[in-house]
Design a protein around this motif. Structure first.
Motif, short mmCIF file in Angstrom:
data_model
loop_
_atom_site.label_atom_id
_atom_site.label_comp_id
_atom_site.label_asym_id
_atom_site.label_seq_id
_atom_site.Cartn_x
_atom_site.Cartn_y
_atom_site.Cartn_z
N GLU A 195 0.85 -1.19 0.00
CA GLU A 195 0.00 0.00 0.00
C GLU A 195 0.89 1.24 0.00
O GLU A 195 1.93 1.26 0.65
CB GLU A 195 -0.89 -0.02 1.25
CG GLU A 195 -1.85 1.14 1.35
CD GLU A 195 -2.75 1.03 2.58
OE1 GLU A 195 -3.34 2.05 2.96
OE2 GLU A 195 -2.83 -0.08 3.17
N ASN A 196 0.50 2.23 -0.76
CA ASN A 196 1.21 3.51 -0.69
C ASN A 196 0.23 4.64 -0.95
O ASN A 196 -0.79 4.46 -1.60
CB ASN A 196 2.36 3.57 -1.72
CG ASN A 196 1.87 3.67 -3.15
OD1 ASN A 196 1.79 2.67 -3.85
ND2 ASN A 196 1.54 4.87 -3.62
N HIS A 197 0.52 5.80 -0.40
CA HIS A 197 -0.39 6.92 -0.62
C HIS A 197 0.31 8.09 -1.30
O HIS A 197 1.54 8.19 -1.33
CB HIS A 197 -1.08 7.36 0.67
CG HIS A 197 -0.20 7.60 1.85
ND1 HIS A 197 0.83 6.77 2.21
CD2 HIS A 197 -0.22 8.58 2.79
CE1 HIS A 197 1.40 7.23 3.32
NE2 HIS A 197 0.79 8.33 3.68
N HIS A 198 -0.53 8.95 -1.88
CA HIS A 198 -0.09 10.22 -2.45
C HIS A 198 -1.06 11.27 -1.90
O HIS A 198 -1.81 10.98 -0.98
CB HIS A 198 -0.09 10.18 -3.99
CG HIS A 198 -1.28 9.50 -4.60
ND1 HIS A 198 -1.28 8.17 -4.96
CD2 HIS A 198 -2.52 9.95 -4.91
CE1 HIS A 198 -2.46 7.84 -5.48
NE2 HIS A 198 -3.23 8.91 -5.46
N ASN A 199 -1.04 12.48 -2.42
CA ASN A 199 -1.89 13.55 -1.86
C ASN A 199 -1.69 13.64 -0.35
O ASN A 199 -2.64 13.50 0.44
CB ASN A 199 -3.37 13.30 -2.18
CG ASN A 199 -3.70 13.57 -3.64
OD1 ASN A 199 -2.80 13.67 -4.47
ND2 ASN A 199 -4.97 13.66 -3.95
N PHE A 200 -0.44 13.87 0.04
CA PHE A 200 -0.10 13.85 1.46
C PHE A 200 1.17 14.67 1.67
O PHE A 200 1.83 15.08 0.71
CB PHE A 200 0.13 12.40 1.91
CG PHE A 200 -0.18 12.15 3.36
CD1 PHE A 200 -1.49 12.18 3.81
CD2 PHE A 200 0.83 11.90 4.27
CE1 PHE A 200 -1.78 11.95 5.13
CE2 PHE A 200 0.55 11.66 5.60
CZ PHE A 200 -0.77 11.68 6.04
N ALA A 201 1.48 14.91 2.93
CA ALA A 201 2.73 15.61 3.28
C ALA A 201 3.42 14.85 4.39
O ALA A 201 2.77 14.38 5.33
CB ALA A 201 2.44 17.05 3.70
N TRP A 202 4.73 14.72 4.27
CA TRP A 202 5.53 13.96 5.23
C TRP A 202 6.65 14.83 5.79
O TRP A 202 7.19 15.68 5.08
CB TRP A 202 6.20 12.77 4.53
CG TRP A 202 5.35 11.66 4.04
CD1 TRP A 202 5.18 10.44 4.61
CD2 TRP A 202 4.59 11.62 2.82
NE1 TRP A 202 4.36 9.65 3.83
CE2 TRP A 202 3.98 10.34 2.73
CE3 TRP A 202 4.36 12.54 1.79
CZ2 TRP A 202 3.17 9.97 1.66
CZ3 TRP A 202 3.54 12.19 0.73
CH2 TRP A 202 2.96 10.91 0.67
N ARG A 203 7.03 14.58 7.03
CA ARG A 203 8.27 15.16 7.57
C ARG A 203 9.41 14.25 7.13
O ARG A 203 9.43 13.07 7.47
CB ARG A 203 8.23 15.21 9.10
CG ARG A 203 7.30 16.25 9.69
CD ARG A 203 7.48 16.30 11.20
NE ARG A 203 6.45 17.10 11.83
CZ ARG A 203 6.51 18.41 12.00
NH1 ARG A 203 7.59 19.07 11.60
NH2 ARG A 203 5.52 19.07 12.58
N GLU A 204 10.34 14.79 6.39
CA GLU A 204 11.45 13.99 5.90
C GLU A 204 12.74 14.80 5.97
O GLU A 204 12.71 16.03 6.07
CB GLU A 204 11.20 13.54 4.45
CG GLU A 204 10.00 12.62 4.29
CD GLU A 204 9.80 12.16 2.86
OE1 GLU A 204 10.69 12.42 2.01
OE2 GLU A 204 8.76 11.54 2.58
N THR A 205 13.85 14.11 5.90
CA THR A 205 15.15 14.78 5.84
C THR A 205 15.61 14.80 4.39
O THR A 205 15.67 13.77 3.73
CB THR A 205 16.19 14.04 6.71
OG1 THR A 205 15.73 14.05 8.08
CG2 THR A 205 17.53 14.73 6.63
N TRP A 206 15.90 15.99 3.90
CA TRP A 206 16.36 16.16 2.53
C TRP A 206 17.63 17.00 2.58
O TRP A 206 17.64 18.12 3.10
CB TRP A 206 15.30 16.85 1.68
CG TRP A 206 15.67 17.01 0.25
CD1 TRP A 206 15.57 16.08 -0.75
CD2 TRP A 206 16.25 18.17 -0.36
NE1 TRP A 206 16.04 16.59 -1.93
CE2 TRP A 206 16.47 17.88 -1.72
CE3 TRP A 206 16.60 19.43 0.13
CZ2 TRP A 206 17.01 18.80 -2.61
CZ3 TRP A 206 17.16 20.35 -0.76
CH2 TRP A 206 17.36 20.03 -2.10
N ASN A 207 18.72 16.45 2.05
CA ASN A 207 20.02 17.14 2.10
C ASN A 207 20.38 17.59 3.51
O ASN A 207 20.88 18.71 3.72
CB ASN A 207 20.03 18.34 1.14
CG ASN A 207 20.37 17.92 -0.29
OD1 ASN A 207 20.68 16.76 -0.56
ND2 ASN A 207 20.32 18.87 -1.20
N GLY A 208 20.09 16.73 4.49
CA GLY A 208 20.45 17.02 5.86
C GLY A 208 19.54 17.98 6.60
O GLY A 208 19.81 18.33 7.76
#
Length: 471
Positions: A334-347
């Motif tokens: 299962e995977n979703h789209h139309n969403f927002a995540w807290r992630e680490t990008w370039n540190g």
């Protein structure tokens, strides 16, 4: 002349009881040279346009308090130059989607962006757009159908058995699914689920009122491109992670989101964002909420509730159909789209909006569908930084819904379905296969983003039959 103005006079011009009304009365006491009518007209102007009185010695205190209560901010400027971003499959992306992405890359909170090969124009952020922001969340960057997702169940049933018993699979597919805006289940047909007991439903009176709608629509699907379909999934080699041998298997693939719950939340918090974040007209639909603000924190919790609710809808559908056909589930993805995540990008910690984009971090599983006659793909992400760990969420439209309806006939659609041996239940001409880009070209354009694990071929597709759009 002494002007005698009282609270009732201020109520008549739109003030409400409280601190601001008291300040207004005190300020009006310095206007003895004006008539009551003139004072009321002036006080109404201050209430309606406090930003025009911030530098006035007499009115600045009242104007500032009104600004604070309304949270009226001066218009937020966009950056003069858009930050660079990566396009995948640029030759397949319409100009409108690029222009929308260019504007998104000029927001003061933007950290990075990417555009997937299935991208097309939407509201605010284009569909297929990925945007990383700093401590800000954009309701229209998430989308109206919050947490819309794909869910795949792979069964211990052969393709031969499916074809020998198609009537049974069609009957059960119709019996255990509901489609279309506003549709759901009632009375004894309603299904309970732990998501309905979530404390977030009591977060605000507004959200609490949505509980009954969420209960009645649990386990149902929206209109538009949402579907539930039986198909054959083929593994060309054994997959160690899923523990599935090489071969062909029957699978159930569903696509839908958070129904009326998500749509209502999206509308509400988009309005709040636009009230709190004044952007130039061309960027108005990208209004954002500061995650340190109360509305921002509310939306974050509500968005996650809607996402989990969407997942519960898929779980109910898959459980019902698994039981109905007497199958054993070999694997679920299962995977979703139309969403927002807290992630680490370039540190750096960022908020990654994927509006119609599949998470594709290193070894993350996902499903990318084609159309009702084109194959879909079970994929594993490679975690590419330039793509902000993302991939497309489908083939993407090459025709608008209105254009598809005008230019595709029912006979043409029937011929295509017959040629691909697909049984269709419901759906309108706006969802005809010809309205979509070639999924094979889209997959080629993003081969550096994902590895293909297996190919899914639709055989029996159920969609809304009332022409309704996604919730």
């Amino acid at each position: 002349m002494t002007t005698k103005i009282n609270g009732n006079d201020l109520l008549e011009v739109g003030y409400t009881p409280g601190k601001i009304l008291g300040i207004a009365l005190a300020t009006a006491g310095h206007l003895s040279e004006l008539s009551l009518r003139e004072v009321k007209v002036l006080l109404k102007k201050v209430k309606d346009h406090p930003e025009n009185f911030l530098n006035d010695i007499l009115w600045k205190t009242l104007a500032s308090e009104i600004m604070e209560e309304k949270k009226i901010d001066p218009e937020i400027s966009l950056k003069e130059t858009a930050l660079p971003y990566t396009l995948y499959g640029a030759e397949y992306i319409e100009e409108g989607a690029r222009k929308q992405m260019d504007i998104a890359m000029r927001l003061p909170v933007t950290a990075a962006g990417a555009l997937m090969p299935d991208a097309h124009q939407g509201y605010g952020l284009p569909i297929g757009g990925v945007l990383a922001t700093r401590n800000a969340i954009i309701p229209y960057g998430v989308g109206v159908d919050i947490g819309c997702r794909m869910a795949l169940s792979i069964f211990d049933i052969s393709s031969a058995y499916f074809h020998e018993n198609e009537a049974k699979f069609k009957r059960e597919l119709i019996a255990h699914t509901r489609f279309g805006a506003g549709n759901g289940f009632h009375g004894q047909y309603k299904t309970d689920h732990e998501v309905l007991s979530r404390e977030e439903f009591n977060l605000t009176p507004f959200i609490k009122k949505l509980h009954d709608k969420a209960y009645s629509q649990l386990g149902s699907s929206g209109g538009g491109n949402h579907f539930a379909e039986w198909g054959i999934i083929e593994f060309e080699k054994r997959d160690e992670v899923l523990d599935i041998e090489k071969g062909s298997y029957l699978a159930l693939l569903t696509h839908s989101g958070s129904r009326g719950l998500g749509a209502t939340l999206a509308g509400h918090y988009t309005r709040l964002a636009k009230e709190n974040c004044k952007l130039p007209a061309e960027a108005a639909n990208l209004a954002y909420l500061d995650l340190n603000s109360e509305p921002g924190q509310e939306y974050w919790l509500a968005m996650n509730l809607a996402g989990d609710y969407a997942s519960a809808c898929h779980e109910v559908i898959h459980n019902k159909l698994t039981k109905a056909v007497g199958a054993e589930v070999l694997a679920k993805v299962e995977n979703h789209h139309n969403f927002a995540w807290r992630e680490t990008w370039n540190g750096e910690e960022v908020i990654v909006h994927r509006k119609g984009a599949t998470p594709a971090g290193k070894d993350v599983m996902g499903i990318i569908p084609g159309s009702m006659t084109a194959p879909g793909f079970l994929v594993r992400g490679k975690g590419l930084t330039n793509a902000i760990n993302s991939a497309s969420h489908g083939a993407g439209r090459q025709m608008s819904r209105s254009k598809a309806i005008k230019s595709i006939t029912k006979d043409e659609m029937k011929r295509v379905l017959k040629a691909h041996h697909v049984t269709l239940i419901g759906a309108g001409l706006d969802e005809a296969p010809m309205a979509y880009k070639d999924i094979n070209l889209v997959m080629e354009a993003q081969k550096e983003l994902i590895d293909v694990v297996a190919k899914f071929t639709p055989k029996m597709v159920r969609m809304a039959d009332d022409g309704s759009r996604e919730d």
